[in-house]
Design a protein around this motif. Structure first.
Motif, PDB file in Angstrom:
ATOM      1  N   ASP A   1       0.819  -1.219   0.000  1.00 22.59           N
ATOM      2  CA  ASP A   1       0.000   0.000   0.000  1.00 22.59           C
ATOM      3  C   ASP A   1       0.851   1.266   0.000  1.00 22.59           C
ATOM      4  O   ASP A   1       0.524   2.244  -0.668  1.00 22.59           O
TER       5      ASP A   1
ATOM      6  N   HIS B   1       2.162   1.939  -3.461  1.00 18.77           N
ATOM      7  CA  HIS B   1       1.130   2.530  -4.329  1.00 18.77           C
ATOM      8  C   HIS B   1       0.890   3.995  -3.979  1.00 18.77           C
ATOM      9  O   HIS B   1       0.644   4.813  -4.875  1.00 18.77           O
ATOM     10  N   GLN B   2       1.009   4.353  -2.704  1.00 13.54           N
ATOM     11  CA  GLN B   2       0.859   5.754  -2.316  1.00 13.54           C
ATOM     12  C   GLN B   2       2.010   6.592  -2.884  1.00 13.54           C
ATOM     13  O   GLN B   2       1.803   7.715  -3.329  1.00 13.54           O
TER      14      GLN B   2
END
Length: 126
Positions: A83, A86-87
């Motif tokens: 995650d 992806h950020q």
């Protein structure tokens, strides 16, 4: 300039060598990637020689994205990004959008840690 973002220090669930071996055998996307590698090398070499960071950055990000897509096309799928990865991707695209041009780029090897690239003039703001 280069900024390495270590987002995870844990060992990968699928080591790089084992992942590549599985990908070569099971990912239909791998053939497409291999077929285009020479063109991509030529394009990025020209961008470096011409000091064309926007082109260099776009090629770098697309290549990273495609490598991870190939990994997801492996059976069973290999997902190296997390995650936070992806950020970081979203943040770089947002930065570039705000600037109106590719001024920063990311790349990921077979893992979640990002390498961010930019010219010296954008380093502090990035």
């Amino acid at each position: 300039r280069v900024l390495v973002c270590v987002v995870c220090r844990e060992e990968k669930a699928v080591p790089s060598t084992a992942g590549m071996q599985s990908t070569v055998v099971t990912s239909n996307l791998m053939q497409h990637r291999v077929a285009h590698v020479q063109v991509r090398i030529q394009q990025i070499t020209e961008a470096i020689q011409q000091r064309d960071f926007p082109t260099f950055g776009e090629i770098t990000m697309r290549d990273s994205n495609e490598m991870h897509a190939v990994c997801l096309g492996t059976y069973p799928p290999i997902a190296y990004l997390n995650d936070t990865s992806h950020q970081i991707i979203r943040s770089v695209h947002s930065f570039n959008s705000d600037k109106g041009a590719v001024r920063a780029a990311y790349t990921f090897d077979a893992g979640p840690n990002a390498v961010l690239l930019c010219e010296a003039s954008d380093f502090v703001e990035l």
